[in-house]
Design a protein around this motif. Structure first.
Motif, PDB file in Angstrom:
ATOM      1  N   VAL A  19       0.837  -1.202   0.000  1.00 22.48           N
ATOM      2  CA  VAL A  19       0.000   0.000   0.000  1.00 22.48           C
ATOM      3  C   VAL A  19       0.871   1.251   0.000  1.00 22.48           C
ATOM      4  N   VAL A  20       1.893   1.287   0.857  1.00 19.44           N
ATOM      5  CA  VAL A  20       2.774   2.456   0.915  1.00 19.44           C
ATOM      6  C   VAL A  20       3.461   2.658  -0.442  1.00 19.44           C
ATOM      7  N   GLY A  21       3.870   1.592  -1.079  1.00 20.50           N
ATOM      8  CA  GLY A  21       4.463   1.705  -2.410  1.00 20.50           C
ATOM      9  C   GLY A  21       3.515   2.335  -3.409  1.00 20.50           C
ATOM     10  N   GLY A  41      -7.530   1.148   8.134  1.00 19.28           N
ATOM     11  CA  GLY A  41      -6.375   0.287   8.390  1.00 19.28           C
ATOM     12  C   GLY A  41      -5.172   0.549   7.497  1.00 19.28           C
ATOM     13  N   ASN A  42      -5.358   1.285   6.413  1.00 20.26           N
ATOM     14  CA  ASN A  42      -4.221   1.598   5.543  1.00 20.26           C
ATOM     15  C   ASN A  42      -3.244   2.535   6.242  1.00 20.26           C
ATOM     16  N   PRO A  43      -1.970   2.471   5.871  1.00 18.53           N
ATOM     17  CA  PRO A  43      -0.982   3.381   6.446  1.00 18.53           C
ATOM     18  C   PRO A  43      -1.254   4.841   6.074  1.00 18.53           C
ATOM     19  N   LEU A  44      -1.006   5.725   7.026  1.00 21.62           N
ATOM     20  CA  LEU A  44      -0.996   7.174   6.800  1.00 21.62           C
ATOM     21  C   LEU A  44       0.421   7.712   6.933  1.00 21.62           C
ATOM     22  N   PRO A 178      -9.308   2.250  -3.066  1.00 20.71           N
ATOM     23  CA  PRO A 178      -9.448   0.785  -2.883  1.00 20.71           C
ATOM     24  C   PRO A 178      -8.443  -0.023  -3.707  1.00 20.71           C
ATOM     25  N   ALA A 179      -7.953   0.558  -4.787  1.00 20.53           N
ATOM     26  CA  ALA A 179      -6.997  -0.158  -5.638  1.00 20.53           C
ATOM     27  C   ALA A 179      -5.673  -0.439  -4.923  1.00 20.53           C
TER      28      ALA A 179
END
Length: 183
Positions: A19-21, A41-44, A178-179
């Protein structure tokens, strides 16, 4: 949240790095923790080792990765918000003291992240935090990353910046693509 739950929440997974990438448009490097997460839940914000794997000292422990937040903060920087904030730090002793305390917290967190990463001390950046702390404001991204990682009340100018961008983004509302998870 308990200390154990908070530590679990900061654990870096392969999915987080993917996700970070996607958020950064490049591979993540030397990520030690996910310092703050979106409500989904995704990184910030990632916590990065104070010495990168290639040996380079890296003072920016809290690296803001979410593109919506980054864009909102970039707009404020383009408007020159840092200059007025720097003037206020110079003129307001109470704000200056709170900002100095944020600087000390940042340094303590860098030491903690360095210990987790196994990098040890990094003398090249000893005593130097990031974002211009403790006497000026140079990078709002760092201050917002610190505020999101440390929580409200630790970095007054990071908190203020979050309030200023709240019409565009707030920690209580997901603005993730979402991707990122599907890729």
């Amino acid at each position: 949240m308990s200390d154990a739950a908070r530590e679990q929440d900061r654990t870096v997974t392969d999915q987080d790095l993917t996700v970070v990438g996607h958020q950064l448009g490049r591979p993540a490097r030397d990520v030690v923790e996910i310092a703050a997460r979106c409500v989904c839940g995704n990184p910030l914000v990632v916590a990065t080792a104070p010495r990168l794997g290639n040996g380079t000292p890296f003072p920016t422990v809290f690296y803001l990765t979410h593109p919506v937040v980054t864009a909102a903060v970039s707009r404020l920087e383009a408007e020159g918000a840092m200059y007025a904030m720097s003037d206020r730090v110079a003129e307001d002793p109470e704000l200056a003291e709170r900002y100095r305390a944020a600087h000390e917290n940042y340094l303590a967190e860098r030491r903690r992240i360095g210990e987790l990463a196994g990098t040890g001390e990094v003398p090249e950046i000893e005593g130097i935090s990031a974002g211009g702390m403790p006497t000026r404001v140079k990078c709002l991204h760092v201050l917002v990353g610190h505020s999101l990682a440390a929580g409200p009340g630790v970095n007054p100018l990071g908190d203020e910046t979050l309030e200023t961008i709240s019409a565009t983004w707030t920690p209580q509302r997901c603005a993730c693509d979402p991707a990122w998870r599907a890729a």
